[in-house]
Design a protein around this motif. Structure first.
Motif, PDB file in Angstrom:
ATOM      1  N   THR A   1       4.328  14.780 -12.957  1.00  0.00           N
ATOM      2  CA  THR A   1       3.487  15.269 -14.047  1.00  0.00           C
ATOM      3  C   THR A   1       2.999  16.676 -13.790  1.00  0.00           C
ATOM      4  O   THR A   1       2.835  17.449 -14.723  1.00  0.00           O
ATOM      5  CB  THR A   1       2.287  14.333 -14.264  1.00  0.00           C
ATOM      6  OG1 THR A   1       1.665  14.101 -12.998  1.00  0.00           O
ATOM      7  CG2 THR A   1       2.710  13.025 -14.869  1.00  0.00           C
TER       8      THR A   1
ATOM      9  N   LEU B   1       7.963   6.002 -16.948  1.00  0.00           N
ATOM     10  CA  LEU B   1       6.731   5.671 -16.235  1.00  0.00           C
ATOM     11  C   LEU B   1       6.178   4.293 -16.601  1.00  0.00           C
ATOM     12  O   LEU B   1       5.768   3.530 -15.723  1.00  0.00           O
ATOM     13  CB  LEU B   1       5.656   6.725 -16.524  1.00  0.00           C
ATOM     14  CG  LEU B   1       5.668   7.984 -15.670  1.00  0.00           C
ATOM     15  CD1 LEU B   1       4.491   8.881 -16.023  1.00  0.00           C
ATOM     16  CD2 LEU B   1       5.610   7.632 -14.195  1.00  0.00           C
TER      17      LEU B   1
ATOM     18  N   ILE C   1       2.385   1.714  -3.413  1.00  0.00           N
ATOM     19  CA  ILE C   1       1.491   2.222  -4.468  1.00  0.00           C
ATOM     20  C   ILE C   1       1.154   3.693  -4.241  1.00  0.00           C
ATOM     21  O   ILE C   1       1.152   4.504  -5.171  1.00  0.00           O
ATOM     22  CB  ILE C   1       0.221   1.362  -4.589  1.00  0.00           C
ATOM     23  CG1 ILE C   1      -0.558   1.731  -5.856  1.00  0.00           C
ATOM     24  CG2 ILE C   1      -0.713   1.524  -3.409  1.00  0.00           C
ATOM     25  CD1 ILE C   1      -1.665   0.763  -6.186  1.00  0.00           C
ATOM     26  N   PHE C   2       0.909   4.064  -2.982  1.00  0.00           N
ATOM     27  CA  PHE C   2       0.592   5.465  -2.707  1.00  0.00           C
ATOM     28  C   PHE C   2       1.804   6.358  -2.992  1.00  0.00           C
ATOM     29  O   PHE C   2       1.672   7.434  -3.565  1.00  0.00           O
ATOM     30  CB  PHE C   2       0.134   5.635  -1.261  1.00  0.00           C
ATOM     31  CG  PHE C   2      -1.313   5.292  -1.057  1.00  0.00           C
ATOM     32  CD1 PHE C   2      -2.299   5.889  -1.828  1.00  0.00           C
ATOM     33  CD2 PHE C   2      -1.686   4.361  -0.107  1.00  0.00           C
ATOM     34  CE1 PHE C   2      -3.637   5.566  -1.655  1.00  0.00           C
ATOM     35  CE2 PHE C   2      -3.016   4.026   0.069  1.00  0.00           C
ATOM     36  CZ  PHE C   2      -3.987   4.626  -0.697  1.00  0.00           C
TER      37      PHE C   2
ATOM     38  N   MET D   1       3.467  -2.998 -10.574  1.00  0.00           N
ATOM     39  CA  MET D   1       2.267  -3.845 -10.644  1.00  0.00           C
ATOM     40  C   MET D   1       2.640  -5.323 -10.501  1.00  0.00           C
ATOM     41  O   MET D   1       1.930  -6.098  -9.856  1.00  0.00           O
ATOM     42  CB  MET D   1       1.536  -3.615 -11.974  1.00  0.00           C
ATOM     43  CG  MET D   1       0.833  -2.274 -12.062  1.00  0.00           C
ATOM     44  SD  MET D   1      -0.455  -2.100 -10.830  1.00  0.00           S
ATOM     45  CE  MET D   1       0.095  -0.682  -9.930  1.00  0.00           C
TER      46      MET D   1
ATOM     47  N   LEU E   1       2.209   6.658  -6.792  1.00  0.00           N
ATOM     48  CA  LEU E   1       1.209   7.531  -7.422  1.00  0.00           C
ATOM     49  C   LEU E   1       1.446   9.000  -7.057  1.00  0.00           C
ATOM     50  O   LEU E   1       1.239   9.884  -7.873  1.00  0.00           O
ATOM     51  CB  LEU E   1      -0.199   7.084  -7.022  1.00  0.00           C
ATOM     52  CG  LEU E   1      -0.607   5.758  -7.646  1.00  0.00           C
ATOM     53  CD1 LEU E   1      -1.908   5.251  -7.053  1.00  0.00           C
ATOM     54  CD2 LEU E   1      -0.721   5.869  -9.156  1.00  0.00           C
TER      55      LEU E   1
ATOM     56  N   ILE F   1       4.157  10.186  -9.295  1.00  0.00           N
ATOM     57  CA  ILE F   1       3.636  10.476 -10.635  1.00  0.00           C
ATOM     58  C   ILE F   1       2.980  11.848 -10.656  1.00  0.00           C
ATOM     59  O   ILE F   1       3.215  12.661 -11.552  1.00  0.00           O
ATOM     60  CB  ILE F   1       2.595   9.412 -11.054  1.00  0.00           C
ATOM     61  CG1 ILE F   1       3.277   8.087 -11.354  1.00  0.00           C
ATOM     62  CG2 ILE F   1       1.828   9.875 -12.291  1.00  0.00           C
ATOM     63  CD1 ILE F   1       2.324   7.002 -11.774  1.00  0.00           C
ATOM     64  N   LEU F   2       2.188  12.098  -9.620  1.00  0.00           N
ATOM     65  CA  LEU F   2       1.465  13.372  -9.546  1.00  0.00           C
ATOM     66  C   LEU F   2       2.433  14.544  -9.531  1.00  0.00           C
ATOM     67  O   LEU F   2       2.272  15.523 -10.249  1.00  0.00           O
ATOM     68  CB  LEU F   2       0.581  13.389  -8.296  1.00  0.00           C
ATOM     69  CG  LEU F   2      -0.442  14.504  -8.228  1.00  0.00           C
ATOM     70  CD1 LEU F   2      -1.479  14.339  -9.331  1.00  0.00           C
ATOM     71  CD2 LEU F   2      -1.132  14.525  -6.881  1.00  0.00           C
TER      72      LEU F   2
ATOM     73  N   MET G   1       0.834  -1.209   0.000  1.00  0.00           N
ATOM     74  CA  MET G   1       0.000   0.000   0.000  1.00  0.00           C
ATOM     75  C   MET G   1       0.865   1.254   0.000  1.00  0.00           C
ATOM     76  O   MET G   1       0.614   2.197  -0.736  1.00  0.00           O
ATOM     77  CB  MET G   1      -0.891  -0.009   1.254  1.00  0.00           C
ATOM     78  CG  MET G   1      -2.009  -1.015   1.203  1.00  0.00           C
ATOM     79  SD  MET G   1      -3.090  -0.725  -0.215  1.00  0.00           S
ATOM     80  CE  MET G   1      -3.775   0.848   0.249  1.00  0.00           C
TER      81      MET G   1
ATOM     82  N   VAL H   1       5.673   1.522 -13.815  1.00  0.00           N
ATOM     83  CA  VAL H   1       4.332   1.059 -13.424  1.00  0.00           C
ATOM     84  C   VAL H   1       4.245  -0.455 -13.597  1.00  0.00           C
ATOM     85  O   VAL H   1       3.711  -1.165 -12.727  1.00  0.00           O
ATOM     86  CB  VAL H   1       3.238   1.760 -14.259  1.00  0.00           C
ATOM     87  CG1 VAL H   1       1.874   1.123 -14.009  1.00  0.00           C
ATOM     88  CG2 VAL H   1       3.175   3.239 -13.919  1.00  0.00           C
TER      89      VAL H   1
END
Lengths: 192, 167
Positions: free
Chosen positions: A15, A173, A4-5, A181, A8, A11-12, A1, A177
């Motif tokens: 980007t 990316l 993944i957080f 995954m 992400l 990525i935010l 968890m 990813v």
């Protein structure tokens, strides 16, 4: 968890940083870079000669595009003209979309309010695109009376720089990813 | 001849619907954990049916997503050079591929683990969050497709607020 957080969030941040470079939702390059100048698309304006205008005082330009017009566009980032020296009531008009007063297919009629931002003599360019590769443009000369200082136009975005950032994101990316995954999948399957 | 639009709407809708159903299942899982684990209860049946919808929705959506990506590169009016020159298309290409990875993960993990995916906290939260992110990506990609075609989208305020597309 946490993985993944964290990912992400990264990525935010990455980007969002890239977004600073991309100031507009739409295409930044002039249509003529990819499209051909096609005489089949006719553009008429109510402007005759040079428009005499004043800083901060809007004037209206009426544009009628026929011959398969699909999209009318004015971008401030076009570096070959002076579009960034003005504000516009609208910069993108689609055939039969918002702002188009002509319901005929392939024809766009629109009134655009143009507000000069700084004094000087400028060329304003409007592009109209049709079925690929048809496109045509019209230039409007504007003589703006008023202060010639106190305004710095936004630095035009270099499309090549944006494409370079995009390629970097593609190469970093997508594999990243994929790896995350796979790790997550293995972890969940083993624990289940 | 436009072929891409034929393939994009169905999977966008189904994957967005899957994301909504995932939210419902996440809520059910958090609020009615015991009832869901008790065979024969109404809650367990509802939860099971929604889980099946999510699983098959993801499979069908994944197939549609791949078909949408392939046909996206088949439009004669949009050769690759033209696509890459457009920030909307760049965003759609990049995040479509990433969405595909997310949905492959969802389908593989659910196929392998079965409905036990909803048992462990890590597994069900990961499964749910990835499915919701995937659904949101689908909605954004669809909205940007609308912007590319019509020049505007009902999600324009949201897209502008987030600053999409990047870059």
């Amino acid at each position: 968890m946490i993985l993944i957080f964290g990912f992400l969030s990264t990525i935010l941040i990455v980007t969002a940083g890239a977004n600073i470079v991309s100031a507009t939702l739409t295409q930044t390059a002039e249509c003529g870079g990819c499209h051909d100048n096609a005489a089949s698309i006719n553009i008429n304006t109510d402007v005759t000669g040079t428009v005499a205008a004043s800083v901060d005082e809007p004037f209206t330009v009426t544009i009628d595009a026929t011959g398969g017009a699909i999209l009318l566009r004015i971008e401030k980032s076009w570096s070959t003209v002076d579009n960034d020296m003005f504000d516009y009531s609208t910069q993108v008009v689609h055939d039969n979309g918002a702002g188009d007063t002509n319901s005929a297919e392939g024809e766009i009629s629109v009134e655009i309010e143009v507000t000069p931002l700084v004094g000087g003599q400028y060329t304003l360019r409007i592009w109209v695109g049709g079925e690929y590769p048809n496109a045509n443009s019209v230039d409007i000369e504007v003589d703006v009376e008023g202060a010639t200082t106190g305004f710095t136009p936004t630095e035009p975005v270099d499309p090549a720089e944006l494409i370079s950032i995009w390629y970097t994101m593609m190469f970093i990316l997508i594999p990243l990813v994929g790896i995350i995954m796979i790790i997550l999948a293995i972890y969940i399957i083993r624990r289940a | 001849m436009a072929i891409h639009p034929t393939f994009v709407h169905f999977h966008t809708g189904i994957l967005a619907a899957v994301a909504v159903v995932v939210m419902i299942n996440l809520l059910l899982r958090l609020m009615y954990r015991e009832a869901i684990r008790t065979p024969g209860t109404r809650m367990a049946k509802i939860f099971h049916e929604l889980d099946i919808f999510i699983f098959w929705g993801n499979i069908i959506g994944l197939i549609g997503l791949i078909a949408g990506m392939v046909t996206g590169f088949m439009e004669p009016a949009w050769p690759v050079d033209i696509l890459i020159a457009d920030p909307i298309m760049r965003f759609k290409i990049l995040w479509s591929v990433i969405a595909t990875e997310l949905y492959i993960f969802l389908v593989v993990v659910r196929a392998k683990v079965g409905d036990r995916i909803w048992v462990g906290r890590v597994s069900f939260l990961t499964y749910g969050i990835v499915a919701i992110i995937g659904g949101m990506l689908m909605v954004f990609l669809g909205a940007l497709g609308g912007v590319a075609v019509y020049g505007e989208s009902i999600l324009d305020p949201l897209l502008h607020w987030i600053g999409l597309p990047w870059p």
